[in-house]
Design a protein around this motif. Structure first.
Motif, PDB file in Angstrom:
ATOM      1  N   ALA A  74      -2.157   9.557   8.172  1.00 41.82           N
ATOM      2  CA  ALA A  74      -0.892   8.843   7.996  1.00 41.82           C
ATOM      3  C   ALA A  74       0.305   9.789   8.005  1.00 41.82           C
ATOM      4  O   ALA A  74       0.257  10.903   7.461  1.00 41.82           O
ATOM      5  CB  ALA A  74      -0.919   8.056   6.682  1.00 41.82           C
ATOM      6  N   SER A  75       1.373   9.320   8.630  1.00 41.35           N
ATOM      7  CA  SER A  75       2.617  10.084   8.645  1.00 41.35           C
ATOM      8  C   SER A  75       3.750   9.189   8.155  1.00 41.35           C
ATOM      9  O   SER A  75       3.638   7.962   8.164  1.00 41.35           O
ATOM     10  CB  SER A  75       2.910  10.599  10.052  1.00 41.35           C
ATOM     11  OG  SER A  75       3.097   9.520  10.936  1.00 41.35           O
ATOM     12  N   THR A  76       4.838   9.821   7.737  1.00 36.69           N
ATOM     13  CA  THR A  76       5.944   9.046   7.152  1.00 36.69           C
ATOM     14  C   THR A  76       6.540   8.062   8.159  1.00 36.69           C
ATOM     15  O   THR A  76       7.035   6.997   7.768  1.00 36.69           O
ATOM     16  CB  THR A  76       7.041   9.977   6.630  1.00 36.69           C
ATOM     17  OG1 THR A  76       7.445  10.862   7.678  1.00 36.69           O
ATOM     18  CG2 THR A  76       6.548  10.809   5.442  1.00 36.69           C
ATOM     19  N   ASN A  77       6.464   8.364   9.453  1.00 35.54           N
ATOM     20  CA  ASN A  77       7.027   7.426  10.430  1.00 35.54           C
ATOM     21  C   ASN A  77       6.126   6.209  10.667  1.00 35.54           C
ATOM     22  O   ASN A  77       6.450   5.344  11.484  1.00 35.54           O
ATOM     23  CB  ASN A  77       7.374   8.115  11.751  1.00 35.54           C
ATOM     24  CG  ASN A  77       6.164   8.693  12.453  1.00 35.54           C
ATOM     25  OD1 ASN A  77       5.021   8.404  12.100  1.00 35.54           O
ATOM     26  ND2 ASN A  77       6.407   9.517  13.470  1.00 35.54           N
ATOM     27  N   GLN A  78       5.019   6.165   9.951  1.00 35.64           N
ATOM     28  CA  GLN A  78       4.167   4.973  10.004  1.00 35.64           C
ATOM     29  C   GLN A  78       4.428   4.040   8.818  1.00 35.64           C
ATOM     30  O   GLN A  78       3.745   3.025   8.657  1.00 35.64           O
ATOM     31  CB  GLN A  78       2.693   5.369  10.060  1.00 35.64           C
ATOM     32  CG  GLN A  78       2.339   6.041  11.380  1.00 35.64           C
ATOM     33  CD  GLN A  78       0.893   6.475  11.455  1.00 35.64           C
ATOM     34  OE1 GLN A  78       0.390   7.158  10.560  1.00 35.64           O
ATOM     35  NE2 GLN A  78       0.226   6.116  12.532  1.00 35.64           N
TER      36      GLN A  78
ATOM     37  N   LEU B 241       0.857  -1.184   0.000  1.00 40.35           N
ATOM     38  CA  LEU B 241       0.000   0.000   0.000  1.00 40.35           C
ATOM     39  C   LEU B 241       0.890   1.231   0.000  1.00 40.35           C
ATOM     40  O   LEU B 241       1.860   1.304   0.767  1.00 40.35           O
ATOM     41  CB  LEU B 241      -0.858  -0.019   1.271  1.00 40.35           C
ATOM     42  CG  LEU B 241      -2.242   0.558   1.287  1.00 40.35           C
ATOM     43  CD1 LEU B 241      -3.086   0.065   0.123  1.00 40.35           C
ATOM     44  CD2 LEU B 241      -2.920   0.209   2.614  1.00 40.35           C
ATOM     45  N   VAL B 242       0.553   2.196  -0.848  1.00 42.59           N
ATOM     46  CA  VAL B 242       1.268   3.471  -0.861  1.00 42.59           C
ATOM     47  C   VAL B 242       0.262   4.574  -0.617  1.00 42.59           C
ATOM     48  O   VAL B 242      -0.751   4.676  -1.328  1.00 42.59           O
ATOM     49  CB  VAL B 242       1.981   3.701  -2.217  1.00 42.59           C
ATOM     50  CG1 VAL B 242       2.730   5.037  -2.193  1.00 42.59           C
ATOM     51  CG2 VAL B 242       2.944   2.564  -2.518  1.00 42.59           C
ATOM     52  N   LYS B 243       0.516   5.392   0.387  1.00 36.19           N
ATOM     53  CA  LYS B 243      -0.392   6.475   0.758  1.00 36.19           C
ATOM     54  C   LYS B 243       0.390   7.770   0.931  1.00 36.19           C
ATOM     55  O   LYS B 243       1.614   7.773   1.067  1.00 36.19           O
ATOM     56  CB  LYS B 243      -1.116   6.135   2.069  1.00 36.19           C
ATOM     57  CG  LYS B 243      -2.044   4.929   1.967  1.00 36.19           C
ATOM     58  CD  LYS B 243      -3.237   5.216   1.107  1.00 36.19           C
ATOM     59  CE  LYS B 243      -4.161   4.026   0.995  1.00 36.19           C
ATOM     60  NZ  LYS B 243      -5.331   4.304   0.133  1.00 36.19           N
ATOM     61  N   ARG B 244      -0.341   8.849   0.935  1.00 35.11           N
ATOM     62  CA  ARG B 244       0.287  10.164   1.132  1.00 35.11           C
ATOM     63  C   ARG B 244       0.075  10.618   2.577  1.00 35.11           C
ATOM     64  O   ARG B 244      -0.897  10.251   3.243  1.00 35.11           O
ATOM     65  CB  ARG B 244      -0.320  11.184   0.183  1.00 35.11           C
ATOM     66  CG  ARG B 244      -0.031  10.864  -1.277  1.00 35.11           C
ATOM     67  CD  ARG B 244       0.271  12.127  -2.072  1.00 35.11           C
ATOM     68  NE  ARG B 244       0.758  11.790  -3.404  1.00 35.11           N
ATOM     69  CZ  ARG B 244       2.062  11.681  -3.700  1.00 35.11           C
ATOM     70  NH1 ARG B 244       2.978  11.926  -2.811  1.00 35.11           N
ATOM     71  NH2 ARG B 244       2.438  11.345  -4.912  1.00 35.11           N
ATOM     72  N   THR B 245       0.992  11.440   3.043  1.00 36.58           N
ATOM     73  CA  THR B 245       0.898  12.019   4.379  1.00 36.58           C
ATOM     74  C   THR B 245      -0.455  12.698   4.552  1.00 36.58           C
ATOM     75  O   THR B 245      -0.905  13.433   3.678  1.00 36.58           O
ATOM     76  CB  THR B 245       2.027  13.041   4.593  1.00 36.58           C
ATOM     77  OG1 THR B 245       3.281  12.390   4.408  1.00 36.58           O
ATOM     78  CG2 THR B 245       1.977  13.642   5.987  1.00 36.58           C
ATOM     79  N   GLY B 246      -1.097  12.419   5.687  1.00 29.48           N
ATOM     80  CA  GLY B 246      -2.385  13.033   5.984  1.00 29.48           C
ATOM     81  C   GLY B 246      -3.586  12.199   5.566  1.00 29.48           C
ATOM     82  O   GLY B 246      -4.703  12.470   6.011  1.00 29.48           O
TER      83      GLY B 246
END
Lengths: 118, 111
Positions: free
Chosen positions: A81-85, A11-16
């Motif tokens: 979502a945040s990059t550290n997740q 899964l690829v998601k964007r921050t937020g």
């Protein structure tokens, strides 16, 4: 054979973004767990549930929530979502008669969801 | 201090070698688990034991409760045994039924 399935392998998601990870088990297990696995840190428990609509925080619940509306399904939610997740997320289930009872039962794991947050 | 320590962290061996992975823990336990994780992520439970020794094919797990130590052995190792092996314990005073995991041992068997 026990089967634990997870909705996505990658899964690829964007921050937020709000992210839903779903886990389904077909063995009528009471307990379900969400872990994340990071290099050098091993498996860490995020949340677990020992019954429908019941949930308990694990070791690293911050930034996550969960939902267990049906016995066979346990969802992990990243509200923003945040990059550290960015991590590998693993779901597991086990048959446990009730909270507070030590029960020698192994956990069955799903295949994992590798989440990348950009 | 980690409650579950595994050694070695990484292990590379030739096909056919006898492999030993160690796990030490610091809490009282009701059970110890050995798990296998292949590249790609899926985790398989290999053994759950609370005393003595268990054998499954070429895999042998032993535990010494007094010494708080367990070993996983692989006889006649094969490249398909390449995986991360994880030790985990179910603590005795385990009100929440949580399991404590080691960080894993990455095993690579060369053909």
């Amino acid at each position: 054979d026990v089967k634990v399935t997870q909705s996505s392998r990658y899964l690829v998601k964007r921050t937020g973004e709000k992210v839903f990870l779903e886990c389904v088990q077909d063995m009528d297990h009471e307990n379900m767990f969400w872990y994340r696995q990071d290099p050098g840190l091993g498996l860490r428990l995020i949340y677990f549930s020992y019954d429908v609509k019941m949930k308990e925080k694990g070791d690293i619940p911050e930034g996550y929530s969960v939902s267990r509306e049906k016995k066979e399904r346990f969802s992990l939610i990243l509200e923003s979502a945040s990059t550290n997740q960015t991590s590998m997320y693993l779901c597991a289930s086990s048959l446990v008669p009730g909270q507070g009872i030590v029960y020698q039962e192994t956990q069955y794991f799903g295949p994992g969801t590798r989440l990348l947050v950009l | 201090k980690n409650e579950v320590e595994q050694s070695p962290q990484n292990l590379t061996a030739q096909e056919g070698e006898f492999i030993t992975i160690n796990c030490s823990y610091s809490v009282g336990i009701s059970a110890l688990h050995w798990l296998q994780q292949h590249p790609g992520g899926g985790i398989v439970s290999l053994f759950m034991l609370s005393s003595g020794k268990k054998k499954h094919g070429r895999l042998i797990a032993t535990i010494n409760i007094q010494e708080k130590h367990s070993s996983l052995h692989i006889t006649a190792s094969h490249p398909r045994d390449s995986a991360v092996y994880i030790c985990a314990v179910s603590p005795l005073m385990n009100r929440d039924d949580k399991i404590i995991f080691g960080k894993g041992t990455r095993l690579h068997i060369l053909p």
